[in-house]
Design a protein around this motif. Structure first.
Motif, mmCIF file in Angstrom:
data_model
loop_
_atom_site.group_PDB
_atom_site.id
_atom_site.type_symbol
_atom_site.label_atom_id
_atom_site.label_comp_id
_atom_site.label_asym_id
_atom_site.label_seq_id
_atom_site.Cartn_x
_atom_site.Cartn_y
_atom_site.Cartn_z
ATOM 1 N N ASP A 24 0.826 -1.217 0.000
ATOM 2 C CA ASP A 24 0.000 0.000 0.000
ATOM 3 C C ASP A 24 0.857 1.263 0.000
ATOM 4 O OD1 ASP A 24 -2.198 -1.621 0.050
ATOM 5 O OD2 ASP A 24 -2.650 -1.327 2.172
ATOM 6 N N ALA A 25 2.035 1.177 0.614
ATOM 7 C CA ALA A 25 2.907 2.359 0.678
ATOM 8 C C ALA A 25 3.508 2.681 -0.688
ATOM 9 C CB ALA A 25 4.016 2.140 1.700
ATOM 10 N N ALA A 26 3.454 1.707 -1.610
ATOM 11 C CA ALA A 26 3.981 1.915 -2.969
ATOM 12 C C ALA A 26 5.354 2.593 -2.929
ATOM 13 C CB ALA A 26 2.999 2.734 -3.806
ATOM 14 N N VAL A 27 6.263 1.981 -2.207
ATOM 15 C CA VAL A 27 7.615 2.542 -2.036
ATOM 16 C C VAL A 27 8.292 2.646 -3.415
ATOM 17 C CG1 VAL A 27 9.844 2.177 -0.901
ATOM 18 C CG2 VAL A 27 7.738 1.393 0.222
ATOM 19 N N PRO A 28 8.581 3.862 -3.884
ATOM 20 C CA PRO A 28 9.107 3.981 -5.252
ATOM 21 C C PRO A 28 10.486 3.357 -5.426
ATOM 22 C CG PRO A 28 8.970 6.148 -4.197
ATOM 23 C CD PRO A 28 8.377 5.169 -3.235
ATOM 24 N N GLU A 29 11.226 3.215 -4.321
ATOM 25 C CA GLU A 29 12.599 2.680 -4.412
ATOM 26 C C GLU A 29 12.631 1.180 -4.679
ATOM 27 O OE1 GLU A 29 11.473 4.703 -2.080
ATOM 28 O OE2 GLU A 29 12.839 6.414 -1.920
ATOM 29 N N ILE A 30 11.484 0.494 -4.543
ATOM 30 C CA ILE A 30 11.519 -0.966 -4.756
ATOM 31 C C ILE A 30 10.494 -1.410 -5.789
ATOM 32 C CG2 ILE A 30 12.390 -1.487 -2.449
ATOM 33 C CD1 ILE A 30 9.505 -2.524 -1.759
ATOM 34 N N ASP A 31 10.824 -2.557 -6.389
ATOM 35 C CA ASP A 31 9.896 -3.257 -7.266
ATOM 36 C C ASP A 31 9.711 -4.642 -6.647
ATOM 37 O OD1 ASP A 31 8.463 -4.321 -9.345
ATOM 38 O OD2 ASP A 31 10.201 -4.545 -10.676
ATOM 39 N N ILE A 32 8.519 -4.925 -6.148
ATOM 40 C CA ILE A 32 8.291 -6.228 -5.495
ATOM 41 C C ILE A 32 8.091 -7.264 -6.605
ATOM 42 C CG2 ILE A 32 6.950 -7.531 -3.812
ATOM 43 C CD1 ILE A 32 5.936 -4.791 -2.723
ATOM 44 N N VAL A 33 9.127 -8.077 -6.824
ATOM 45 C CA VAL A 33 9.080 -9.002 -7.961
ATOM 46 C C VAL A 33 8.446 -10.336 -7.586
ATOM 47 C CG1 VAL A 33 10.957 -7.949 -9.254
ATOM 48 C CG2 VAL A 33 11.495 -9.696 -7.550
ATOM 49 N N ALA A 182 11.867 2.219 6.330
ATOM 50 C CA ALA A 182 13.187 1.581 6.439
ATOM 51 C C ALA A 182 13.597 0.958 5.103
ATOM 52 C CB ALA A 182 13.150 0.512 7.528
ATOM 53 N N ILE A 183 12.646 0.334 4.441
ATOM 54 C CA ILE A 183 12.936 -0.287 3.139
ATOM 55 C C ILE A 183 13.394 0.787 2.151
ATOM 56 C CG2 ILE A 183 11.813 -1.373 1.147
ATOM 57 C CD1 ILE A 183 10.054 -2.903 3.265
ATOM 58 N N ALA A 184 12.707 1.923 2.154
ATOM 59 C CA ALA A 184 13.087 3.002 1.233
ATOM 60 C C ALA A 184 14.502 3.483 1.526
ATOM 61 C CB ALA A 184 12.095 4.162 1.355
ATOM 62 N N ARG A 185 14.832 3.607 2.809
ATOM 63 C CA ARG A 185 16.169 4.106 3.167
ATOM 64 C C ARG A 185 17.264 3.125 2.757
ATOM 65 N NH1 ARG A 185 15.050 6.789 9.183
ATOM 66 N NH2 ARG A 185 13.534 8.309 8.438
ATOM 67 N N VAL A 186 16.981 1.846 2.882
ATOM 68 C CA VAL A 186 17.994 0.843 2.498
ATOM 69 C C VAL A 186 18.049 0.720 0.970
ATOM 70 C CG1 VAL A 186 18.594 -1.613 2.608
ATOM 71 C CG2 VAL A 186 17.869 -0.394 4.686
ATOM 72 N N ALA A 187 16.903 0.674 0.341
ATOM 73 C CA ALA A 187 16.890 0.495 -1.115
ATOM 74 C C ALA A 187 17.538 1.681 -1.827
ATOM 75 C CB ALA A 187 15.458 0.302 -1.607
ATOM 76 N N SER A 188 17.425 2.868 -1.247
ATOM 77 C CA SER A 188 18.025 4.047 -1.884
ATOM 78 C C SER A 188 19.530 4.115 -1.646
ATOM 79 C CB SER A 188 17.388 5.321 -1.316
ATOM 80 O OG SER A 188 17.784 5.489 0.040
ATOM 81 N N GLN A 190 20.791 4.984 1.218
ATOM 82 C CA GLN A 190 21.067 5.924 2.321
ATOM 83 C C GLN A 190 21.595 5.158 3.523
ATOM 84 O OE1 GLN A 190 17.649 7.705 4.155
ATOM 85 N NE2 GLN A 190 18.889 9.129 5.346
ATOM 86 N N LEU A 191 20.979 4.008 3.805
ATOM 87 C CA LEU A 191 21.451 3.153 4.898
ATOM 88 C C LEU A 191 22.048 1.893 4.303
ATOM 89 C CD1 LEU A 191 18.530 3.324 7.496
ATOM 90 C CD2 LEU A 191 20.608 4.700 7.413
ATOM 91 N N VAL A 197 28.019 -3.037 10.781
ATOM 92 C CA VAL A 197 27.635 -1.716 11.301
ATOM 93 C C VAL A 197 26.736 -1.031 10.277
ATOM 94 C CG1 VAL A 197 28.545 0.576 11.912
ATOM 95 C CG2 VAL A 197 29.760 -1.493 12.630
ATOM 96 N N VAL A 198 25.716 -0.328 10.761
ATOM 97 C CA VAL A 198 24.860 0.417 9.841
ATOM 98 C C VAL A 198 25.495 1.777 9.566
ATOM 99 C CG1 VAL A 198 22.578 1.438 9.467
ATOM 100 C CG2 VAL A 198 22.786 -0.744 10.672
ATOM 101 N N LEU A 199 25.600 2.092 8.279
ATOM 102 C CA LEU A 199 26.100 3.405 7.875
ATOM 103 C C LEU A 199 24.927 4.207 7.339
ATOM 104 C CD1 LEU A 199 29.279 2.379 5.824
ATOM 105 C CD2 LEU A 199 29.098 2.811 8.289
ATOM 106 N N CYS A 200 24.886 5.480 7.740
ATOM 107 C CA CYS A 200 23.887 6.396 7.198
ATOM 108 C C CYS A 200 24.647 7.429 6.383
ATOM 109 C CB CYS A 200 23.096 7.054 8.323
ATOM 110 S SG CYS A 200 21.870 8.209 7.703
ATOM 111 N N ASN A 201 24.380 7.482 5.088
ATOM 112 C CA ASN A 201 25.151 8.356 4.194
ATOM 113 C C ASN A 201 26.650 8.181 4.435
ATOM 114 O OD1 ASN A 201 22.780 9.383 3.078
ATOM 115 N ND2 ASN A 201 22.581 10.854 4.746
ATOM 116 N N ASP A 202 27.071 6.916 4.523
ATOM 117 C CA ASP A 202 28.479 6.513 4.670
ATOM 118 C C ASP A 202 29.096 6.795 6.034
ATOM 119 O OD1 ASP A 202 28.768 5.316 2.165
ATOM 120 O OD2 ASP A 202 29.012 7.275 1.224
ATOM 121 N N GLU A 203 28.320 7.339 6.974
ATOM 122 C CA GLU A 203 28.832 7.569 8.334
ATOM 123 C C GLU A 203 28.227 6.540 9.281
ATOM 124 O OE1 GLU A 203 31.031 9.830 9.327
ATOM 125 O OE2 GLU A 203 31.218 10.622 7.294
ATOM 126 N N PRO A 204 29.023 5.961 10.187
ATOM 127 C CA PRO A 204 28.459 5.001 11.138
ATOM 128 C C PRO A 204 27.290 5.596 11.919
ATOM 129 C CG PRO A 204 30.848 5.055 11.303
ATOM 130 C CD PRO A 204 30.469 6.166 10.378
#
Ligand code: GRF
Length: 220
Positions: A24-33, A182-188, A190-191, A197-204
């Motif tokens: 329902d969120a239709a996250v533009p960063e992903i295509d659910i295959v 969260a899915i959008a942030r990872v798919a883009s 950004q995370l 370790v999780v990096l946000c925009n390449d920073e821990p």
């Protein structure tokens, strides 16, 4: 990951309300295959069909042993060849070979504020322990169960009247908000997870972002 929509598989075993929220969120960063399930009766497969998404079943019961099931599941996923795997109520522990093939590209949602309360029955356990808060965590998946680094959390205050059911209902509303985010942030990209370790925009990222129920948008 790429700037194009990321090829994503969502894995479910049951009702699939998180799957529905992600659809329902239709996250533009992903295509659910595809939606993959170990349970042919999973209502999540019906939700996939209703949304025009391919449903694939690897029926746990039709394999003689765990190793055969694990192998079939791995081959099925390899054939689909997703860039991202999203576990949304997938109730089998995944074989390390599958998890390791998707390091940094597999997410799960677990109903607790990890690292607190890994495992089952988290709502009742939190109530029994007299916690003031509970919640849910989106995390990267590593071979150790419910132990991968957190990406995003949702936190609710426990009220004196709460039962496991009322608490679950509020936490699940939060899941429907944070999982697409969260899915959008990872798919883009950004995370990312690097060396555990999780990096946000390449920073821990020292702490995951936490959305508190009291600040959450009711319409989100
Ligand atoms: C979710 O509450 C999630 O926290 C846990 O499994 C549940 C799945 O529910 N991992 P649904 O199938 O999305 O309704």
């Amino acid at each position: 990951m790429t700037e194009q929509a990321v090829r994503t598989v969502i894995m479910v075993s049951g009702s699939g309300t998180n799957l529905q929220a992600i659809i329902d969120a239709a996250v533009p960063e992903i295509d659910i295959v595809a939606v993959v399930s170990d349970n042919p009766g999973a209502y999540g497969l019906q939700r996939a069909q209703d949304a025009g998404i391919a449903g694939v079943t690897v029926d746990y019961k039709s394999y003689e042993n765990r190793a055969d099931f694990d192998q079939a599941l791995l081959e099925t996923i390899q054939q689909i060849d997703p860039e991202l795997i999203v576990l949304a109520g997938f109730m089998r522990i995944l074989d390390d070979a599958l998890v390791n093939a998707y390091t940094g590209r597999m997410l799960n949602i677990h109903p607790s504020l990890l690292p607190d309360y890994p495992g089952l029955n988290t709502y009742q356990r939190a109530l029994d322990a007299g916690e003031s808060h509970h919640g849910t965590t989106v995390h990267f998946v590593i071979p150790e169960l419910d132990a991968g680094p957190a990406v995003l959390q949702y936190r609710v205050a426990i009220t004196p009247d709460d039962t496991a059911e009322t608490l679950a209902a509020r936490v699940q509303q939060g899941e429907y908000q944070i999982y697409p985010l969260a899915i959008a942030r990872v798919a883009s990209g950004q995370l990312q997870m690097r060396d555990g370790v999780v990096l946000c925009n390449d920073e821990p990222m020292v702490q995951p972002d936490v959305i508190d129920e009291s600040n959450a948008s009711p319409a989100a």
